[in-house]
Design a protein around this motif. Structure first.
Motif, short mmCIF file in Angstrom:
data_model
loop_
_atom_site.label_atom_id
_atom_site.label_comp_id
_atom_site.label_asym_id
_atom_site.label_seq_id
_atom_site.Cartn_x
_atom_site.Cartn_y
_atom_site.Cartn_z
N MET A 57 0.85 -1.20 0.00
CA MET A 57 0.00 0.00 0.00
C MET A 57 0.88 1.24 0.00
O MET A 57 1.75 1.39 0.85
CB MET A 57 -0.87 -0.01 1.26
CG MET A 57 -1.83 1.14 1.32
SD MET A 57 -2.60 1.27 2.95
CE MET A 57 -1.19 1.66 3.97
N SER A 58 0.65 2.13 -0.95
CA SER A 58 1.46 3.35 -0.98
C SER A 58 0.82 4.38 -0.04
O SER A 58 -0.36 4.28 0.30
CB SER A 58 1.53 3.90 -2.40
OG SER A 58 0.27 4.39 -2.77
N ALA A 59 1.65 5.38 0.33
CA ALA A 59 1.15 6.41 1.25
C ALA A 59 -0.06 7.12 0.67
O ALA A 59 -0.99 7.51 1.39
CB ALA A 59 2.26 7.42 1.54
N ASN A 60 -0.08 7.26 -0.66
CA ASN A 60 -1.20 7.97 -1.30
C ASN A 60 -2.52 7.24 -1.15
O ASN A 60 -3.59 7.82 -1.31
CB ASN A 60 -0.92 8.16 -2.80
CG ASN A 60 0.21 9.12 -3.03
OD1 ASN A 60 0.49 9.94 -2.16
ND2 ASN A 60 0.87 9.01 -4.15
N ASP A 61 -2.43 5.93 -0.89
CA ASP A 61 -3.66 5.14 -0.78
C ASP A 61 -4.24 5.14 0.63
O ASP A 61 -5.36 4.70 0.83
CB ASP A 61 -3.38 3.68 -1.19
CG ASP A 61 -3.10 3.57 -2.67
OD1 ASP A 61 -3.60 4.44 -3.41
OD2 ASP A 61 -2.37 2.66 -3.07
N LEU A 62 -3.48 5.62 1.61
CA LEU A 62 -3.98 5.54 2.99
C LEU A 62 -5.17 6.48 3.20
O LEU A 62 -6.21 6.07 3.69
CB LEU A 62 -2.86 5.89 3.98
CG LEU A 62 -3.21 5.71 5.46
CD1 LEU A 62 -3.57 4.28 5.77
CD2 LEU A 62 -2.07 6.16 6.35
N ILE A 63 -5.02 7.73 2.81
CA ILE A 63 -6.14 8.68 2.93
C ILE A 63 -6.29 9.39 1.59
O ILE A 63 -5.38 10.09 1.15
CB ILE A 63 -5.86 9.73 4.03
CG1 ILE A 63 -5.62 9.06 5.38
CG2 ILE A 63 -7.04 10.70 4.14
CD1 ILE A 63 -5.08 10.00 6.46
N ARG A 64 -7.42 9.20 0.95
CA ARG A 64 -7.67 9.88 -0.32
C ARG A 64 -8.65 11.02 -0.08
O ARG A 64 -9.43 10.99 0.86
CB ARG A 64 -8.28 8.91 -1.34
CG ARG A 64 -7.44 7.66 -1.60
CD ARG A 64 -8.19 6.75 -2.56
NE ARG A 64 -7.46 5.54 -2.85
CZ ARG A 64 -7.76 4.34 -2.33
NH1 ARG A 64 -8.78 4.22 -1.48
NH2 ARG A 64 -7.07 3.28 -2.65
N THR A 65 -8.60 12.00 -0.96
CA THR A 65 -9.48 13.17 -0.80
C THR A 65 -10.94 12.74 -0.70
O THR A 65 -11.71 13.28 0.10
CB THR A 65 -9.29 14.14 -1.99
OG1 THR A 65 -7.91 14.45 -2.07
CG2 THR A 65 -10.08 15.41 -1.80
N ASP B 30 -12.13 10.26 0.64
CA ASP B 30 -12.44 9.61 1.92
C ASP B 30 -12.87 10.62 2.99
O ASP B 30 -13.34 10.23 4.06
CB ASP B 30 -11.21 8.88 2.46
CG ASP B 30 -10.80 7.72 1.58
OD1 ASP B 30 -11.69 7.12 0.95
OD2 ASP B 30 -9.60 7.41 1.52
N LEU B 31 -12.65 11.91 2.72
CA LEU B 31 -12.87 12.92 3.77
C LEU B 31 -14.30 13.42 3.78
O LEU B 31 -14.99 13.38 2.76
CB LEU B 31 -11.92 14.10 3.56
CG LEU B 31 -10.44 13.76 3.36
CD1 LEU B 31 -9.61 15.03 3.25
CD2 LEU B 31 -9.91 12.90 4.50
N VAL B 32 -14.74 13.89 4.94
CA VAL B 32 -16.10 14.44 5.02
C VAL B 32 -16.08 15.86 4.46
O VAL B 32 -15.05 16.52 4.45
CB VAL B 32 -16.62 14.47 6.48
CG1 VAL B 32 -16.71 13.09 7.06
CG2 VAL B 32 -15.76 15.36 7.36
N ASN B 33 -17.21 16.31 3.98
CA ASN B 33 -17.33 17.67 3.46
C ASN B 33 -18.11 18.53 4.43
O ASN B 33 -19.34 18.53 4.42
CB ASN B 33 -18.03 17.67 2.10
CG ASN B 33 -17.07 17.36 0.99
OD1 ASN B 33 -15.94 17.88 0.96
ND2 ASN B 33 -17.48 16.50 0.08
N ASN B 34 -17.40 19.22 5.28
CA ASN B 34 -18.08 20.10 6.23
C ASN B 34 -18.32 21.46 5.60
O ASN B 34 -17.45 21.98 4.91
CB ASN B 34 -17.22 20.28 7.48
CG ASN B 34 -17.38 19.14 8.45
OD1 ASN B 34 -18.49 18.71 8.74
ND2 ASN B 34 -16.27 18.61 8.94
#
Lengths: 333, 228
Positions: free
Chosen positions: B1-9, B11-15
């Protein structure tokens, strides 16, 4: 038992203003206690990064040394009073060292400590504490902001005791806890639904599969590239996770997650069969002190020259490491 | 797993961004006719333009306008400049029913705060800018009610009020009674623009503040053109 990881990144606003990262995180394991702590230094307090650092280190040591005393005290108000008093003593010492005012050292505080089947949770101010149980992410403590967005409570606030939230209990099926500052919460906590982003469960799973150093490095990169782009504030996170019946490791990942971890395409021919072989290899390596190519080859009923390809891939991905004499072992043991 | 795959845009909530509600409560009575209303129009337009030019503030500031003259009216309900990009044109006529106007402004602020809460939108302490060139001559009971509400809100730190007197006929004593913490300022001549520049800068500063930050909303930046 518990795996602990942490990460803190200076926010874009602080880079622009030349102020240091005021988010501080600390993880600690000792005396059978695992502790994670996070403090977000007050933006208005010029030395709050020192206060945040001191208070996170202090609570980690305090709960490690005296977990049972804090846990067994039935009077919650007394716990709050005594804890705030001890924190203020620490900050008073620091104030003298730095020749500043107490309010210059103000920060929020989020802590989780666990020993055997018991846990303690402390929260002053904003930020979020979440937990992971039976595959579900839940919020243990929501941000305490008062009515307005730029108001919160700090360790040095006169109302620190009344706004502090504490909790304790049995872990049961709880497999993980996560602490995040308000900057990080902009990406992982929905103010509209008061819920957490599912990616936190993924981070917890990966923490159980990969070595701590790799997860902390990947977290740092992800925060720098993605998370801090959503806010001007500093961003930090600390989490602790342990294997439970609902998630023991690689073999409990979904097929898609396994492909992600192994960096292989889901559309590869015979993907199910290949993932089943990877799963057997990982299961065997996780359950034994070490394995050889030959023993693994027997386990998956494949000639050694083909088994080697599988082995080299899990080695390349960092899931296992090679030892002396042709032995391989799990990276996380 | 590359670092880029850990958290992708994705995956984030849109507040939604936190909001800063700013209510301009403006005297448009007949005495404002001529140069005062022209200058006020230019000042409000400048305020809109300045906020629009600030990327962060343009998303966060929500400007509402209540006028009092011929009648008391909300001529612009709270909305960001992405939705409401231009200032409405103010016209001078009528009396000075200031109490009624303040009560309407506070009702609108309360309603907006409820909408924020219902939708999980964070918000900053609301601001009320009150500008008048005369003596209130609406219903005295309404004025008394407005005074009570303002004093309570300000003392409970739930509202920031900027009372501004225009010209020599402005009733500074009433403005002072409406603002328990901040002394009213008397505008020097018709320097509306300077005030609105300062106001937009204060909104920008607040929009970039984080919990615990203290945004100084004192009058030091505008005393050079105000008479206190």
């Amino acid at each position: 038992m518990w795996k602990l990881v942490k990460c803190a990144v200076q926010g874009r606003g602080h880079v622009k203003a030349g102020t240091p990262c005021q988010d501080k995180v600390c993880t600690y394991t000792g005396n059978g206690v695992s502790v994670i702590a996070l403090a977000d230094g007050a933006g208005s307090a010029r030395l709050s990064h020192f206060g945040a650092q001191r208070v996170t280190q202090f609570v980690c040591e305090e709960f490690s040394d005296h977990f049972d005393d804090w846990f067994q005290e039935p009077d919650g108000v007394l716990v709050k009073k005594q804890l705030v008093q001890k924190i203020l003593e620490q900050l008073t010492d620091l104030r003298q060292e730095l020749n500043c005012e107490l309010r210059d050292l103000a920060s929020t505080l989020l802590v989780v400590a666990a020993k055997e089947d018991c846990f303690l949770l402390i929260h002053i101010g904003d930020g979020v504490i979440g937990y992971w149980r039976d595959g579900e992410l839940k919020v243990a403590s929501h941000p305490e902001n008062g009515e307005f967005a730029n108001i919160t409570f700090f360790t040095t606030s006169s109302n620190a005791i009344s706004t502090m939230k504490i909790a304790k209990g049995n872990l049961g099926n709880i497999a993980g806890f996560v602490l995040m500052s308000d900057g990080t919460a902009e990406s992982f906590y929905s103010h509209q639904t008061s819920s957490l982003a599912g990616v936190l469960a993924k981070i917890m799973k990966m923490t159980l599969i990969f070595p701590q150093e790799k997860i902390e490095k990947d977290l740092l990169e992800s925060f720098e590239q993605v998370v801090i782009q959503r806010t001007h504030d500093d961003c930090s996170l600390a989490l602790m996770v342990r294997p439970t019946d609902s998630f023991t490791g690689f073999e409990d990942l979904s097929q898609e997650e396994k492909c992600d971890v192994l960096e292989i395409n889901m559309l590869t021919p015979d993907i199910k069969k290949k993932l089943a072989r990877y799963t057997k290899i990982m299961r065997m390596i996780n359950r034994r002190p070490s394995c050889t190519l030959v023993s693994l080859s027997r386990e998956i009923h494949l000639k050694p020259k083909y088994t080697r390809k599988y082995l080299m891939n899990v080695l390349r991905c960092g899931l296992i490491q090679s030892c002396k004499n042709g032995h391989y072992k799990s990276s996380v043991k | 797993m590359s670092a880029n795959d850990l958290i992708r845009t994705q995956d984030l909530v849109n507040n939604p961004v936190p909001r800063i509600p700013v209510c301009l409560c403006l005297d448009t009575s007949a005495s404002m006719m001529g140069p005062p209303i022209d200058e006020l129009n230019q000042g409000v337009q400048l305020f809109f333009n300045s906020i629009r030019e600030d990327t962060v503030a343009s998303y966060m500031a929500e400007i509402g306008i209540v006028t009092f003259g011929v009648n008391v009216a909300c001529i612009a309900d709270f909305a960001s400049l992405k939705i409401q990009p231009n200032a409405p044109l103010l016209q001078a006529a009528g009396m000075t029913p200031m109490g009624e106007a303040i009560n309407l402004a506070l009702d609108l602020l309360e309603a907006r705060k409820k909408e924020y809460k219902d939708k999980g939108v964070e918000y900053y302490q609301p601001w009320l800018v009150l500008m008048t060139d005369g003596v209130p001559n609406g219903d005295p009971l309404q004025l008394a009610r407005a005074e009570n509400r303002l004093v309570d809100l300000v003392n409970e730190k739930k509202l920031t009020i900027f009372p501004i007197g225009i010209g020599s006929a402005a009733d500074m004593a009433t403005l002072e009674a409406l603002s328990p913490r901040r002394k009213p300022l008397k505008l020097q001549g018709l320097k509306f623009k300077d005030f609105f520049v300062w106001l937009s800068q204060s909104v920008s500063q607040t929009s970039q503040s984080r919990p615990g930050d203290i945004v100084p909303l004192n009058s030091n930046g505008i005393t050079s053109w105000c008479e206190i």
